[in-house]
Design an enzyme around this catalytic site. Structure first.
Site, PDB file in Angstrom:
ATOM      1  N   ARG A 166    -122.231 -20.956 -31.351  1.00 52.67           N
ATOM      2  CA  ARG A 166    -121.087 -21.595 -30.664  1.00 52.67           C
ATOM      3  C   ARG A 166    -120.107 -22.257 -31.639  1.00 52.67           C
ATOM      4  NH1 ARG A 166    -123.111 -18.641 -28.211  1.00 52.67           N
ATOM      5  NH2 ARG A 166    -124.259 -18.773 -26.262  1.00 52.67           N
ATOM      6  N   SER A 171    -122.439 -23.909 -19.194  1.00 57.49           N
ATOM      7  CA  SER A 171    -123.505 -24.782 -19.709  1.00 57.49           C
ATOM      8  C   SER A 171    -122.847 -26.016 -20.303  1.00 57.49           C
ATOM      9  CB  SER A 171    -124.279 -24.077 -20.821  1.00 57.49           C
ATOM     10  OG  SER A 171    -124.931 -22.978 -20.280  1.00 57.49           O
ATOM     11  N   GLU A 218    -121.406 -29.069 -25.020  1.00 55.64           N
ATOM     12  CA  GLU A 218    -120.753 -27.819 -25.467  1.00 55.64           C
ATOM     13  C   GLU A 218    -119.317 -27.823 -24.944  1.00 55.64           C
ATOM     14  OE1 GLU A 218    -122.983 -24.101 -25.123  1.00 55.64           O
ATOM     15  OE2 GLU A 218    -121.211 -23.213 -24.189  1.00 55.64           O
TER      16      GLU A 218
END
Ligand SMILES: Cc1cc2nc3c(=O)[nH]c(=O)nc-3n(C[C@H](O)[C@H](O)[C@H](O)COP(=O)(O)OP(=O)(O)OC[C@H]3O[C@@H](n4cnc5c(N)ncnc54)[C@H](O)[C@@H]3O)c2cc1C
Length: 308
Positions: free
Chosen positions: A183, A233, A303
């Site tokens: 990520r 998420s 995130e």
């Protein structure tokens, strides 16, 4: 910005040659985020081509104006008070998707992953199936090396065209030099802009690719709260284990603050049940972090990008 400043900057941006219909004062950010949360941005610009983008970036840099370029808004949380500056969204030329050679696709950064994936499938090219259900743009996905079902952008990116944050130049960066990791990419934190990318895929059969896309879509719908606004998420995967499992084991499945909840369907998602505010989400996030840390000694990191 004060109303006077907004008016002044608005006029200056019009003089850069941006169409009036692509320039909005006080545009609510909840209309541009999958979370459906966020107050008005002082000025919202839709930018249709490289020349416009270059002029806008150079302008905001010279005038030292706070700004943010957004993709499809599927990983963002804005404040209820909105954004004190300029939001830039790409469209027009930046949405194009083309086949190049035998096994490559060239696409603009505003092209949606679902469209790129579908285009690849129609052209019998495999490799983008994993991304078909990620509701982001190509640029946003490259920015954070989006991934799912064992695939990530890193696997398919051959080359990226990047505009410098001051709009002065465009450089080509190979996939290997993009600094991709979990990520993360080298673009993160640089304020440079991904404008397009070349993807290298694998020739295959269209019906096999299509079946894979359908299968992954079905799996997503059965496991994720795709019917409620969210930003996917909420937390990054910690080093040991999965955020969703830790949250569930901490007894927080369904935990709510105001209009925001830890999803009953997937504990890694924070959902907006209707009317959730920025503060509901932040309070919920703080509580989840505290409880998981108390129980497992693991500090979950968001995130989702929380915009100041
Ligand atoms: C229901 C749901 C499911 C999801 N599933 C997944 C999943 O399986 N895997 C996954 O990885 N993510 C998932 N996400 C999160 C999200 O879709 C991804 O993070 C996606 O890559 C974000 O892309 P975006 O275009 O929406 O970017 P945005 O949210 O608009 O922006 C994210 C960041 O990227 C930057 N950015 C955007 N475009 C550019 C550009 N052209 N150049 C430079 N910087 C740019 C922005 O400034 C911002 O900092 C999911 C989200 C939702 C709502």
């Amino acid at each position: 910005m004060t109303n006077k400043e907004v008016e002044l900057i608005y006029e200056k941006i019009l003089n850069l040659g941006i169409k009036k219909e692509n320039l909005i004062k006080g545009e609510p950010m909840k209309n541009h985020t999958s979370f459906r949360i966020g107050g008005p941005a002082d000025i919202f610009i839709v930018c249709e081509n490289e020349k416009e983008l270059s002029r806008i970036l150079s302008f905001v840099q010279n005038e030292n104006i706070k700004h943010l370029l957004i993709g499809n808004g599927s990983n963002l949380l804005f404040k209820d008070s909105g954004y004190d500056g300029i939001i830039i969204k790409l469209a027009g030329d930046f949405e194009k998707i083309e086949k190049r050679g035998e096994d490559e696709i060239y696409a603009g950064s505003a092209a949606l992953l679902s469209k790129v994936s579908n285009f690849a499938s129609i052209n019998s090219l495999s490799g983008m199936e994993f991304a078909s259900g990620i509701p982001g743009s190509l640029g946003g996905a490259i920015f954070m090396n989006a991934g799912a079902y064992g695939g990530e952008m890193k696997d398919v990116i051959c080359e990226v065209d990047i505009m410098s944050k001051d709009g002065k130049n465009i450089r080509k960066v190979s996939g290997e030099d993009m600094g991709f990791s979990y990520r993360h990419s080298a673009v993160e934190g640089s304020n440079d802009i991904v404008i397009s990318a070349l993807l290298k895929l694998i020739p295959s059969e269209a019906n096999i690719i299509k079946s894979k896309i359908d299968e992954l879509g079905e799996s997503r719908r059965s496991k994720q709260p795709t019917n409620l606004p969210s930003a996917g998420s909420f937390f990054k995967r910690p080093q040991n284990g999965y955020a969703a499992a830790l949250i569930e084991e901490a007894g927080l499945k369904g935990y709510s603050v105001g209009g925001a909840s830890v999803s009953e369907k997937h504990s890694g998602f924070v959902v907006n049940n209707g009317g959730a505010s920025y503060f509901d989400v932040i309070e919920l996030m703080n509580h989840v972090q505290e409880e998981v840390n108390k129980k497992f000694g693991i500090m979950l990191e968001p995130e989702v990008r929380i915009i100041d």
